[in-house]
Structures are given as structure tokens and as C-alpha cells.
Design a protein around this motif. Structure first.
Motif, PDB file in Angstrom:
ATOM      1  N   THR A  92     101.249  57.882  96.508  1.00 25.44           N
ATOM      2  CA  THR A  92     100.504  58.265  95.303  1.00 25.44           C
ATOM      3  C   THR A  92     101.466  58.634  94.179  1.00 25.44           C
ATOM      4  O   THR A  92     101.247  58.291  93.011  1.00 25.44           O
ATOM      5  CB  THR A  92      99.576  59.458  95.606  1.00 25.44           C
ATOM      6  OG1 THR A  92      98.766  59.156  96.728  1.00 25.44           O
ATOM      7  CG2 THR A  92      98.699  59.779  94.403  1.00 25.44           C
ATOM      8  N   VAL A 124     100.264  64.720  87.273  1.00 27.85           N
ATOM      9  CA  VAL A 124      99.669  64.794  85.931  1.00 27.85           C
ATOM     10  C   VAL A 124      99.438  66.226  85.457  1.00 27.85           C
ATOM     11  O   VAL A 124      99.250  66.468  84.266  1.00 27.85           O
ATOM     12  CB  VAL A 124      98.335  64.006  85.874  1.00 27.85           C
ATOM     13  CG1 VAL A 124      98.574  62.527  86.112  1.00 27.85           C
ATOM     14  CG2 VAL A 124      97.315  64.579  86.860  1.00 27.85           C
ATOM     15  N   VAL A 171      94.044  62.509  94.883  1.00 26.45           N
ATOM     16  CA  VAL A 171      94.404  61.515  93.874  1.00 26.45           C
ATOM     17  C   VAL A 171      95.081  62.224  92.699  1.00 26.45           C
ATOM     18  O   VAL A 171      94.786  63.391  92.407  1.00 26.45           O
ATOM     19  CB  VAL A 171      93.171  60.724  93.376  1.00 26.45           C
ATOM     20  CG1 VAL A 171      92.644  59.814  94.462  1.00 26.45           C
ATOM     21  CG2 VAL A 171      92.089  61.660  92.864  1.00 26.45           C
ATOM     22  N   ASN A 172      95.951  61.512  92.041  1.00 20.95           N
ATOM     23  CA  ASN A 172      96.733  62.109  90.965  1.00 20.95           C
ATOM     24  C   ASN A 172      95.962  62.054  89.643  1.00 20.95           C
ATOM     25  O   ASN A 172      96.340  61.355  88.702  1.00 20.95           O
ATOM     26  CB  ASN A 172      98.083  61.375  90.844  1.00 20.95           C
ATOM     27  CG  ASN A 172      99.060  62.108  89.937  1.00 20.95           C
ATOM     28  OD1 ASN A 172      98.965  63.319  89.762  1.00 20.95           O
ATOM     29  ND2 ASN A 172      99.993  61.361  89.367  1.00 20.95           N
ATOM     30  N   GLU A 173      94.869  62.806  89.605  1.00 19.28           N
ATOM     31  CA  GLU A 173      94.027  62.883  88.411  1.00 19.28           C
ATOM     32  C   GLU A 173      93.767  64.354  88.089  1.00 19.28           C
ATOM     33  O   GLU A 173      93.606  65.188  88.988  1.00 19.28           O
ATOM     34  CB  GLU A 173      92.692  62.162  88.632  1.00 19.28           C
ATOM     35  CG  GLU A 173      92.856  60.655  88.827  1.00 19.28           C
ATOM     36  CD  GLU A 173      91.532  59.975  89.176  1.00 19.28           C
ATOM     37  OE1 GLU A 173      90.512  60.699  89.316  1.00 19.28           O
ATOM     38  OE2 GLU A 173      91.523  58.743  89.317  1.00 19.28           O
ATOM     39  N   ARG A 174      93.685  64.649  86.831  1.00 11.81           N
ATOM     40  CA  ARG A 174      93.563  66.039  86.383  1.00 11.81           C
ATOM     41  C   ARG A 174      92.362  66.760  87.004  1.00 11.81           C
ATOM     42  O   ARG A 174      92.497  67.857  87.571  1.00 11.81           O
ATOM     43  CB  ARG A 174      93.468  66.066  84.852  1.00 11.81           C
ATOM     44  CG  ARG A 174      93.455  67.464  84.251  1.00 11.81           C
ATOM     45  CD  ARG A 174      93.315  67.404  82.730  1.00 11.81           C
ATOM     46  NE  ARG A 174      93.294  68.743  82.160  1.00 11.81           N
ATOM     47  CZ  ARG A 174      94.377  69.438  81.829  1.00 11.81           C
ATOM     48  NH1 ARG A 174      95.575  68.932  82.040  1.00 11.81           N
ATOM     49  NH2 ARG A 174      94.262  70.651  81.305  1.00 11.81           N
ATOM     50  N   THR A 175      91.196  66.127  86.931  1.00 11.08           N
ATOM     51  CA  THR A 175      89.972  66.764  87.442  1.00 11.08           C
ATOM     52  C   THR A 175      90.066  67.017  88.937  1.00 11.08           C
ATOM     53  O   THR A 175      89.709  68.102  89.425  1.00 11.08           O
ATOM     54  CB  THR A 175      88.744  65.884  87.140  1.00 11.08           C
ATOM     55  OG1 THR A 175      88.659  65.672  85.732  1.00 11.08           O
ATOM     56  CG2 THR A 175      87.473  66.547  87.634  1.00 11.08           C
ATOM     57  N   ALA A 176      90.550  66.003  89.679  1.00 10.53           N
ATOM     58  CA  ALA A 176      90.658  66.125  91.135  1.00 10.53           C
ATOM     59  C   ALA A 176      91.616  67.252  91.526  1.00 10.53           C
ATOM     60  O   ALA A 176      91.345  68.028  92.450  1.00 10.53           O
ATOM     61  CB  ALA A 176      91.127  64.806  91.732  1.00 10.53           C
TER      62      ALA A 176
END
Length: 387
Positions: A328, A336, A371-376
Motif C-alpha cells: 500500500t 496521506v 487503505v491510504n485514504e484520509r477518511t479511512a
């Protein structure tokens, strides 16, 4: 270059390794020029020069976007420390200059019309793949003991046999290597290890007993023999770090840092070799996982696999490449969200708890559980804080 010096009324020739490599059809790197003009005279010929070794007659000339080391023909007085002459005398004679060279294959001069001046039958030695000292071998090695290591390195790079009298003098004067700076010896041994015929160089290192006078290599003969026996004849090291990692492995050196510090290597080099040996150890115990590939990086992981392959051990090249491709993240900088984001969003304060959360985020991303997402990532942190 040569034409300019000659137009000023002086002799000038290409000399040294560049001439040898040109004759062998190899790529040329550093171009050295020897001339009859004294340094001040050379500086008058060219508008842009730098004094890089003016006391030894060397001026760096900047011409047509290139750099050339231009050195005055010279002779050298008695060597006081088996490395540096007590005095350098400038002369107008090419032959006197060539007499002080180390080996016949390095004692050529090439003029502007590509005519080779060969005063010591170096062309014959080049043809016969023989490494022979210029003049009396004992004198050459007493002048500069580093020439012993250079000779071993040339043999490994060129696949040349060292002439009997020359090699005998190497054996007789090997103990003088103790007087040479470790940094100089490292450079030569490092180049030897990465050479295509490094095994030949190591065999000469053993037969000459030179290893006995190098840091931490005393009484290592059997270990070198094991290394030579284990690795295939055509195996070539991919990097300096891989080569020294193998040396440490076969010498049975547990404490990497003290060994490499004694050889005056950089901290970065020491850390890289330490990582390679750590990878090698874990690969002896198990297969690499995502955390391993992320921690050590693809390049070092594959270098270790190359070494394992050479030793006849099982390898996992494709699996490691696949793991790396599917990570990832490949570095924490790719995450992020940073610590300042968590402080702003969740009113967290700097300290151990924040550091622990950042480590957890990194570990879960690497494991593929996040996952490399802000919300997650924010949702993950909120759950951790509620737990």
C-alpha cells in the motif's frame, strides 16, 4: 588539448590508465596528460585551471566542457613512508617520467596522432595478459606499498597473470601495507571485490599474504577459501555493499560496525551492510513477508537473494517483487495523513500516544489492513482512541 600544449613549445602525451583502457577497447573515464611544461607554464597556456596538486606538478585544466589533469614530467626522491616521495622534481624528459610508473601496462604514452610510446614492452605484456612492474619490482613496492593492492586489483579487473618476479616482490613487501592508510587499501580491495575476475584477485591476495596486513583479516585464509569454494566462478557482485556483506558473512564477523569502522567506511555504508546481513539471517529462518520488504526495501532484498542463489540456496525473487509491487505504501512519507493532521482533526497533543498511533497507522497500511485514504485513516484512529 595536446595540440595547444605543443603549439606553446612543449611535449604532451596522454598517459596512464586511459591509454591502457583505450588499447584494450574499454571505456575511458579519467584522462591524464603528462607534459614537459612546468605548472606555471601550463597555467599560462589555458585560461581556466585549478591547482589540485600543484606541489606534485598537477593542474586541472577546464577545456571544452571537460576536465583534464595535466601533470609535469617528474622524478621522485626517496619515499619516506612507503607511499609519498620526500621530494618531487620536475623534468623535461618523458622517459624519466615513465620510469616511475607502477606497471608496464600503465607506462604508455599516446601522442596526438595516436602513436603509442612504449618504453618497457608494455604492449607485449598487454597482449599476453601479464602484469609486470616497471624496472625493479622491489623498488616499485618499497616506493609505494599501495602498488601491491593495485596490482591485485588490476589482475581481478583485467584477468591478467602477475609476472613471477613482480609477484615475488609483492610477497616480500606485503608487510609494508601496514604503513598504508586504511582508506587507500579499502578503495583497492573494494574495486577488486567488484571486478569480474575477483576470485583471481582474492587468490593472489591469499598467496601474497597481503591479507595478513589488512584490518581484521589476519589468519582468515580458510574463510576466504570457503568463500571461493561456495560461490560460482562466474559470479560477480552487484554492488560494494553486497560484496562486503558476503565478506563479513564468510569471515564470521558478528559485529559489523566495528569491522567496517576500522576500514574507515561511511556510516551509511555500515548501515546498509548491516541491513543486508539482517535480511540474510531472516531468510535463513523463513520467507520474507510484507513487513520485511517494506522495512528493508526491494533493492537490498534482491541483493540478498542474489547471494543466496549463488550459494545454491532457495530464492524468492518473483515473490518479493510481487510483495513490493502490492504494498500500500513503500515509505512512511507516502502516508496521506501526518501527525499535525491528527492533532488538528482529533485535538490530539504531541507525545507518546500520538507516536504510537502513527506507528499503528503505518503497520496497518503495510499489512494491507488499511487503505491510504484520509477518511479511512481518521476512522481507524477514532476506533483506536475509543477502544
Amino acid at each position: 588539448m595536446l595540440e595547444k600544449i605543443k603549439k606553446a613549445g612543449f611535449e604532451a602525451y596522454f598517459v596512464g590508465g586511459s591509454v591502457r583502457d583505450a588499447l584494450l577497447g574499454k571505456a575511458i573515464h579519467d584522462i591524464d596528460i603528462a607534459c614537459s611544461s612546468y605548472p606555471a607554464e601550463t597555467k599560462n597556456i589555458f585560461p581556466r585551471t585549478i591547482d589540485i596538486g600543484i606541489e606534485h606538478g598537477t593542474v586541472l585544466v577546464l577545456e571544452n566542457g571537460h576536465e583534464y589533469e595535466v601533470t609535469t614530467f617528474r622524478t621522485e626522491d626517496v619515499y619516506v613512508d612507503y607511499r609519498r616521495p620526500s621530494r618531487v622534481s620536475f623534468v623535461r624528459s618523458l622517459e624519466e617520467d615513465l620510469k616511475r610508473r607502477d606497471f608496464t601496462i600503465n607506462a604508455f604514452a599516446l601522442d596526438e596522432e595516436s602513436y603509442v610510446i612504449d618504453k618497457f614492452n608494455g604492449l607485449e605484456d598487454l597482449k599476453n595478459k601479464i602484469l609486470r612492474a616497471v624496472g625493479e619490482p622491489s623498488e616499485r613496492f618499497k616506493e609505494d606499498a599501495l602498488r601491491i593492492m593495485r596490482g591485485l586489483r588490476f589482475s581481478a579487473c583485467l584477468n591478467f597473470t602477475i609476472e613471477e618476479k613482480t609477484f615475488s616482490a609483492m610477497q616480500d613487501h606485503a608487510e609494508l601495507l601496514e604503513k598504508i592508510s586504511v582508506e587507500r587499501s579499502f578503495i583497492e580491495l573494494d574495486k577488486l571485490l567488484q571486478a569480474p575476475f575477483w576470485k583471481q584477485g582474492i587468490r593472489y591476495l591469499m598467496l601474497s599474504h597481503a591479507y595478513q596486513y589488512l584490518p581484521f583479516l589476519q589468519d582468515s585464509l580458510i574463510k576466504w577459501e570457503k568463500m571461493l569454494a561456495d560461490l560460482p566462478e562466474d559470479f560477480v557482485f552487484s554492488s560494494s555493499e553486497q560484496a562486503w556483506g558476503a565478506v563479513l558473512l564468510y569471515l564470521g564477523i558478528d559485529k559489523t560496525a566495528p569491522f567496517l569502522k576500522k576500514w574507515k567506511t561511511s556510516n551509511d555504508f555500515q548501515k546498509t551492510v548491516e541491513k543486508m546481513l539482517a535480511i540474510y539471517k531472516l531468510r535463513q529462518e523463513r520467507k520474507a513477508d510484507k513487513a520485511d520488504v517494506y522495512r528493508y526495501g526491494l533493492h537490498l532484498m534482491l541483493l540478498v537473494e542474489e547471494l543466496r542463489q549463488a550459494q545454491g540456496l532457495t530464492v524468492d525473487f518473483e515473490r518479493i517483487k510481487t510483495i513490493h509491487a502490492n504494498l500500500t505504501i513503500h515509505h512512511k512519507h507516502e502516508i496521506v495523513i501526518k501527525g499535525r493532521d491528527l492533532m488538528a482533526e482529533l485535538q490530539l497533543k504531541p507525545g507518546p500516544e500520538l507516536g504510537k498511533l502513527l506507528n499503528q497507522i503505518e503497520e496497518h497500511l503495510v499489512a494491507g489492513h488499511l487503505v491510504n485514504e484520509r477518511t479511512a485513516i481518521l476512522d481507524f484512529v477514532r476506533k483506536e482512541l475509543e477502544a
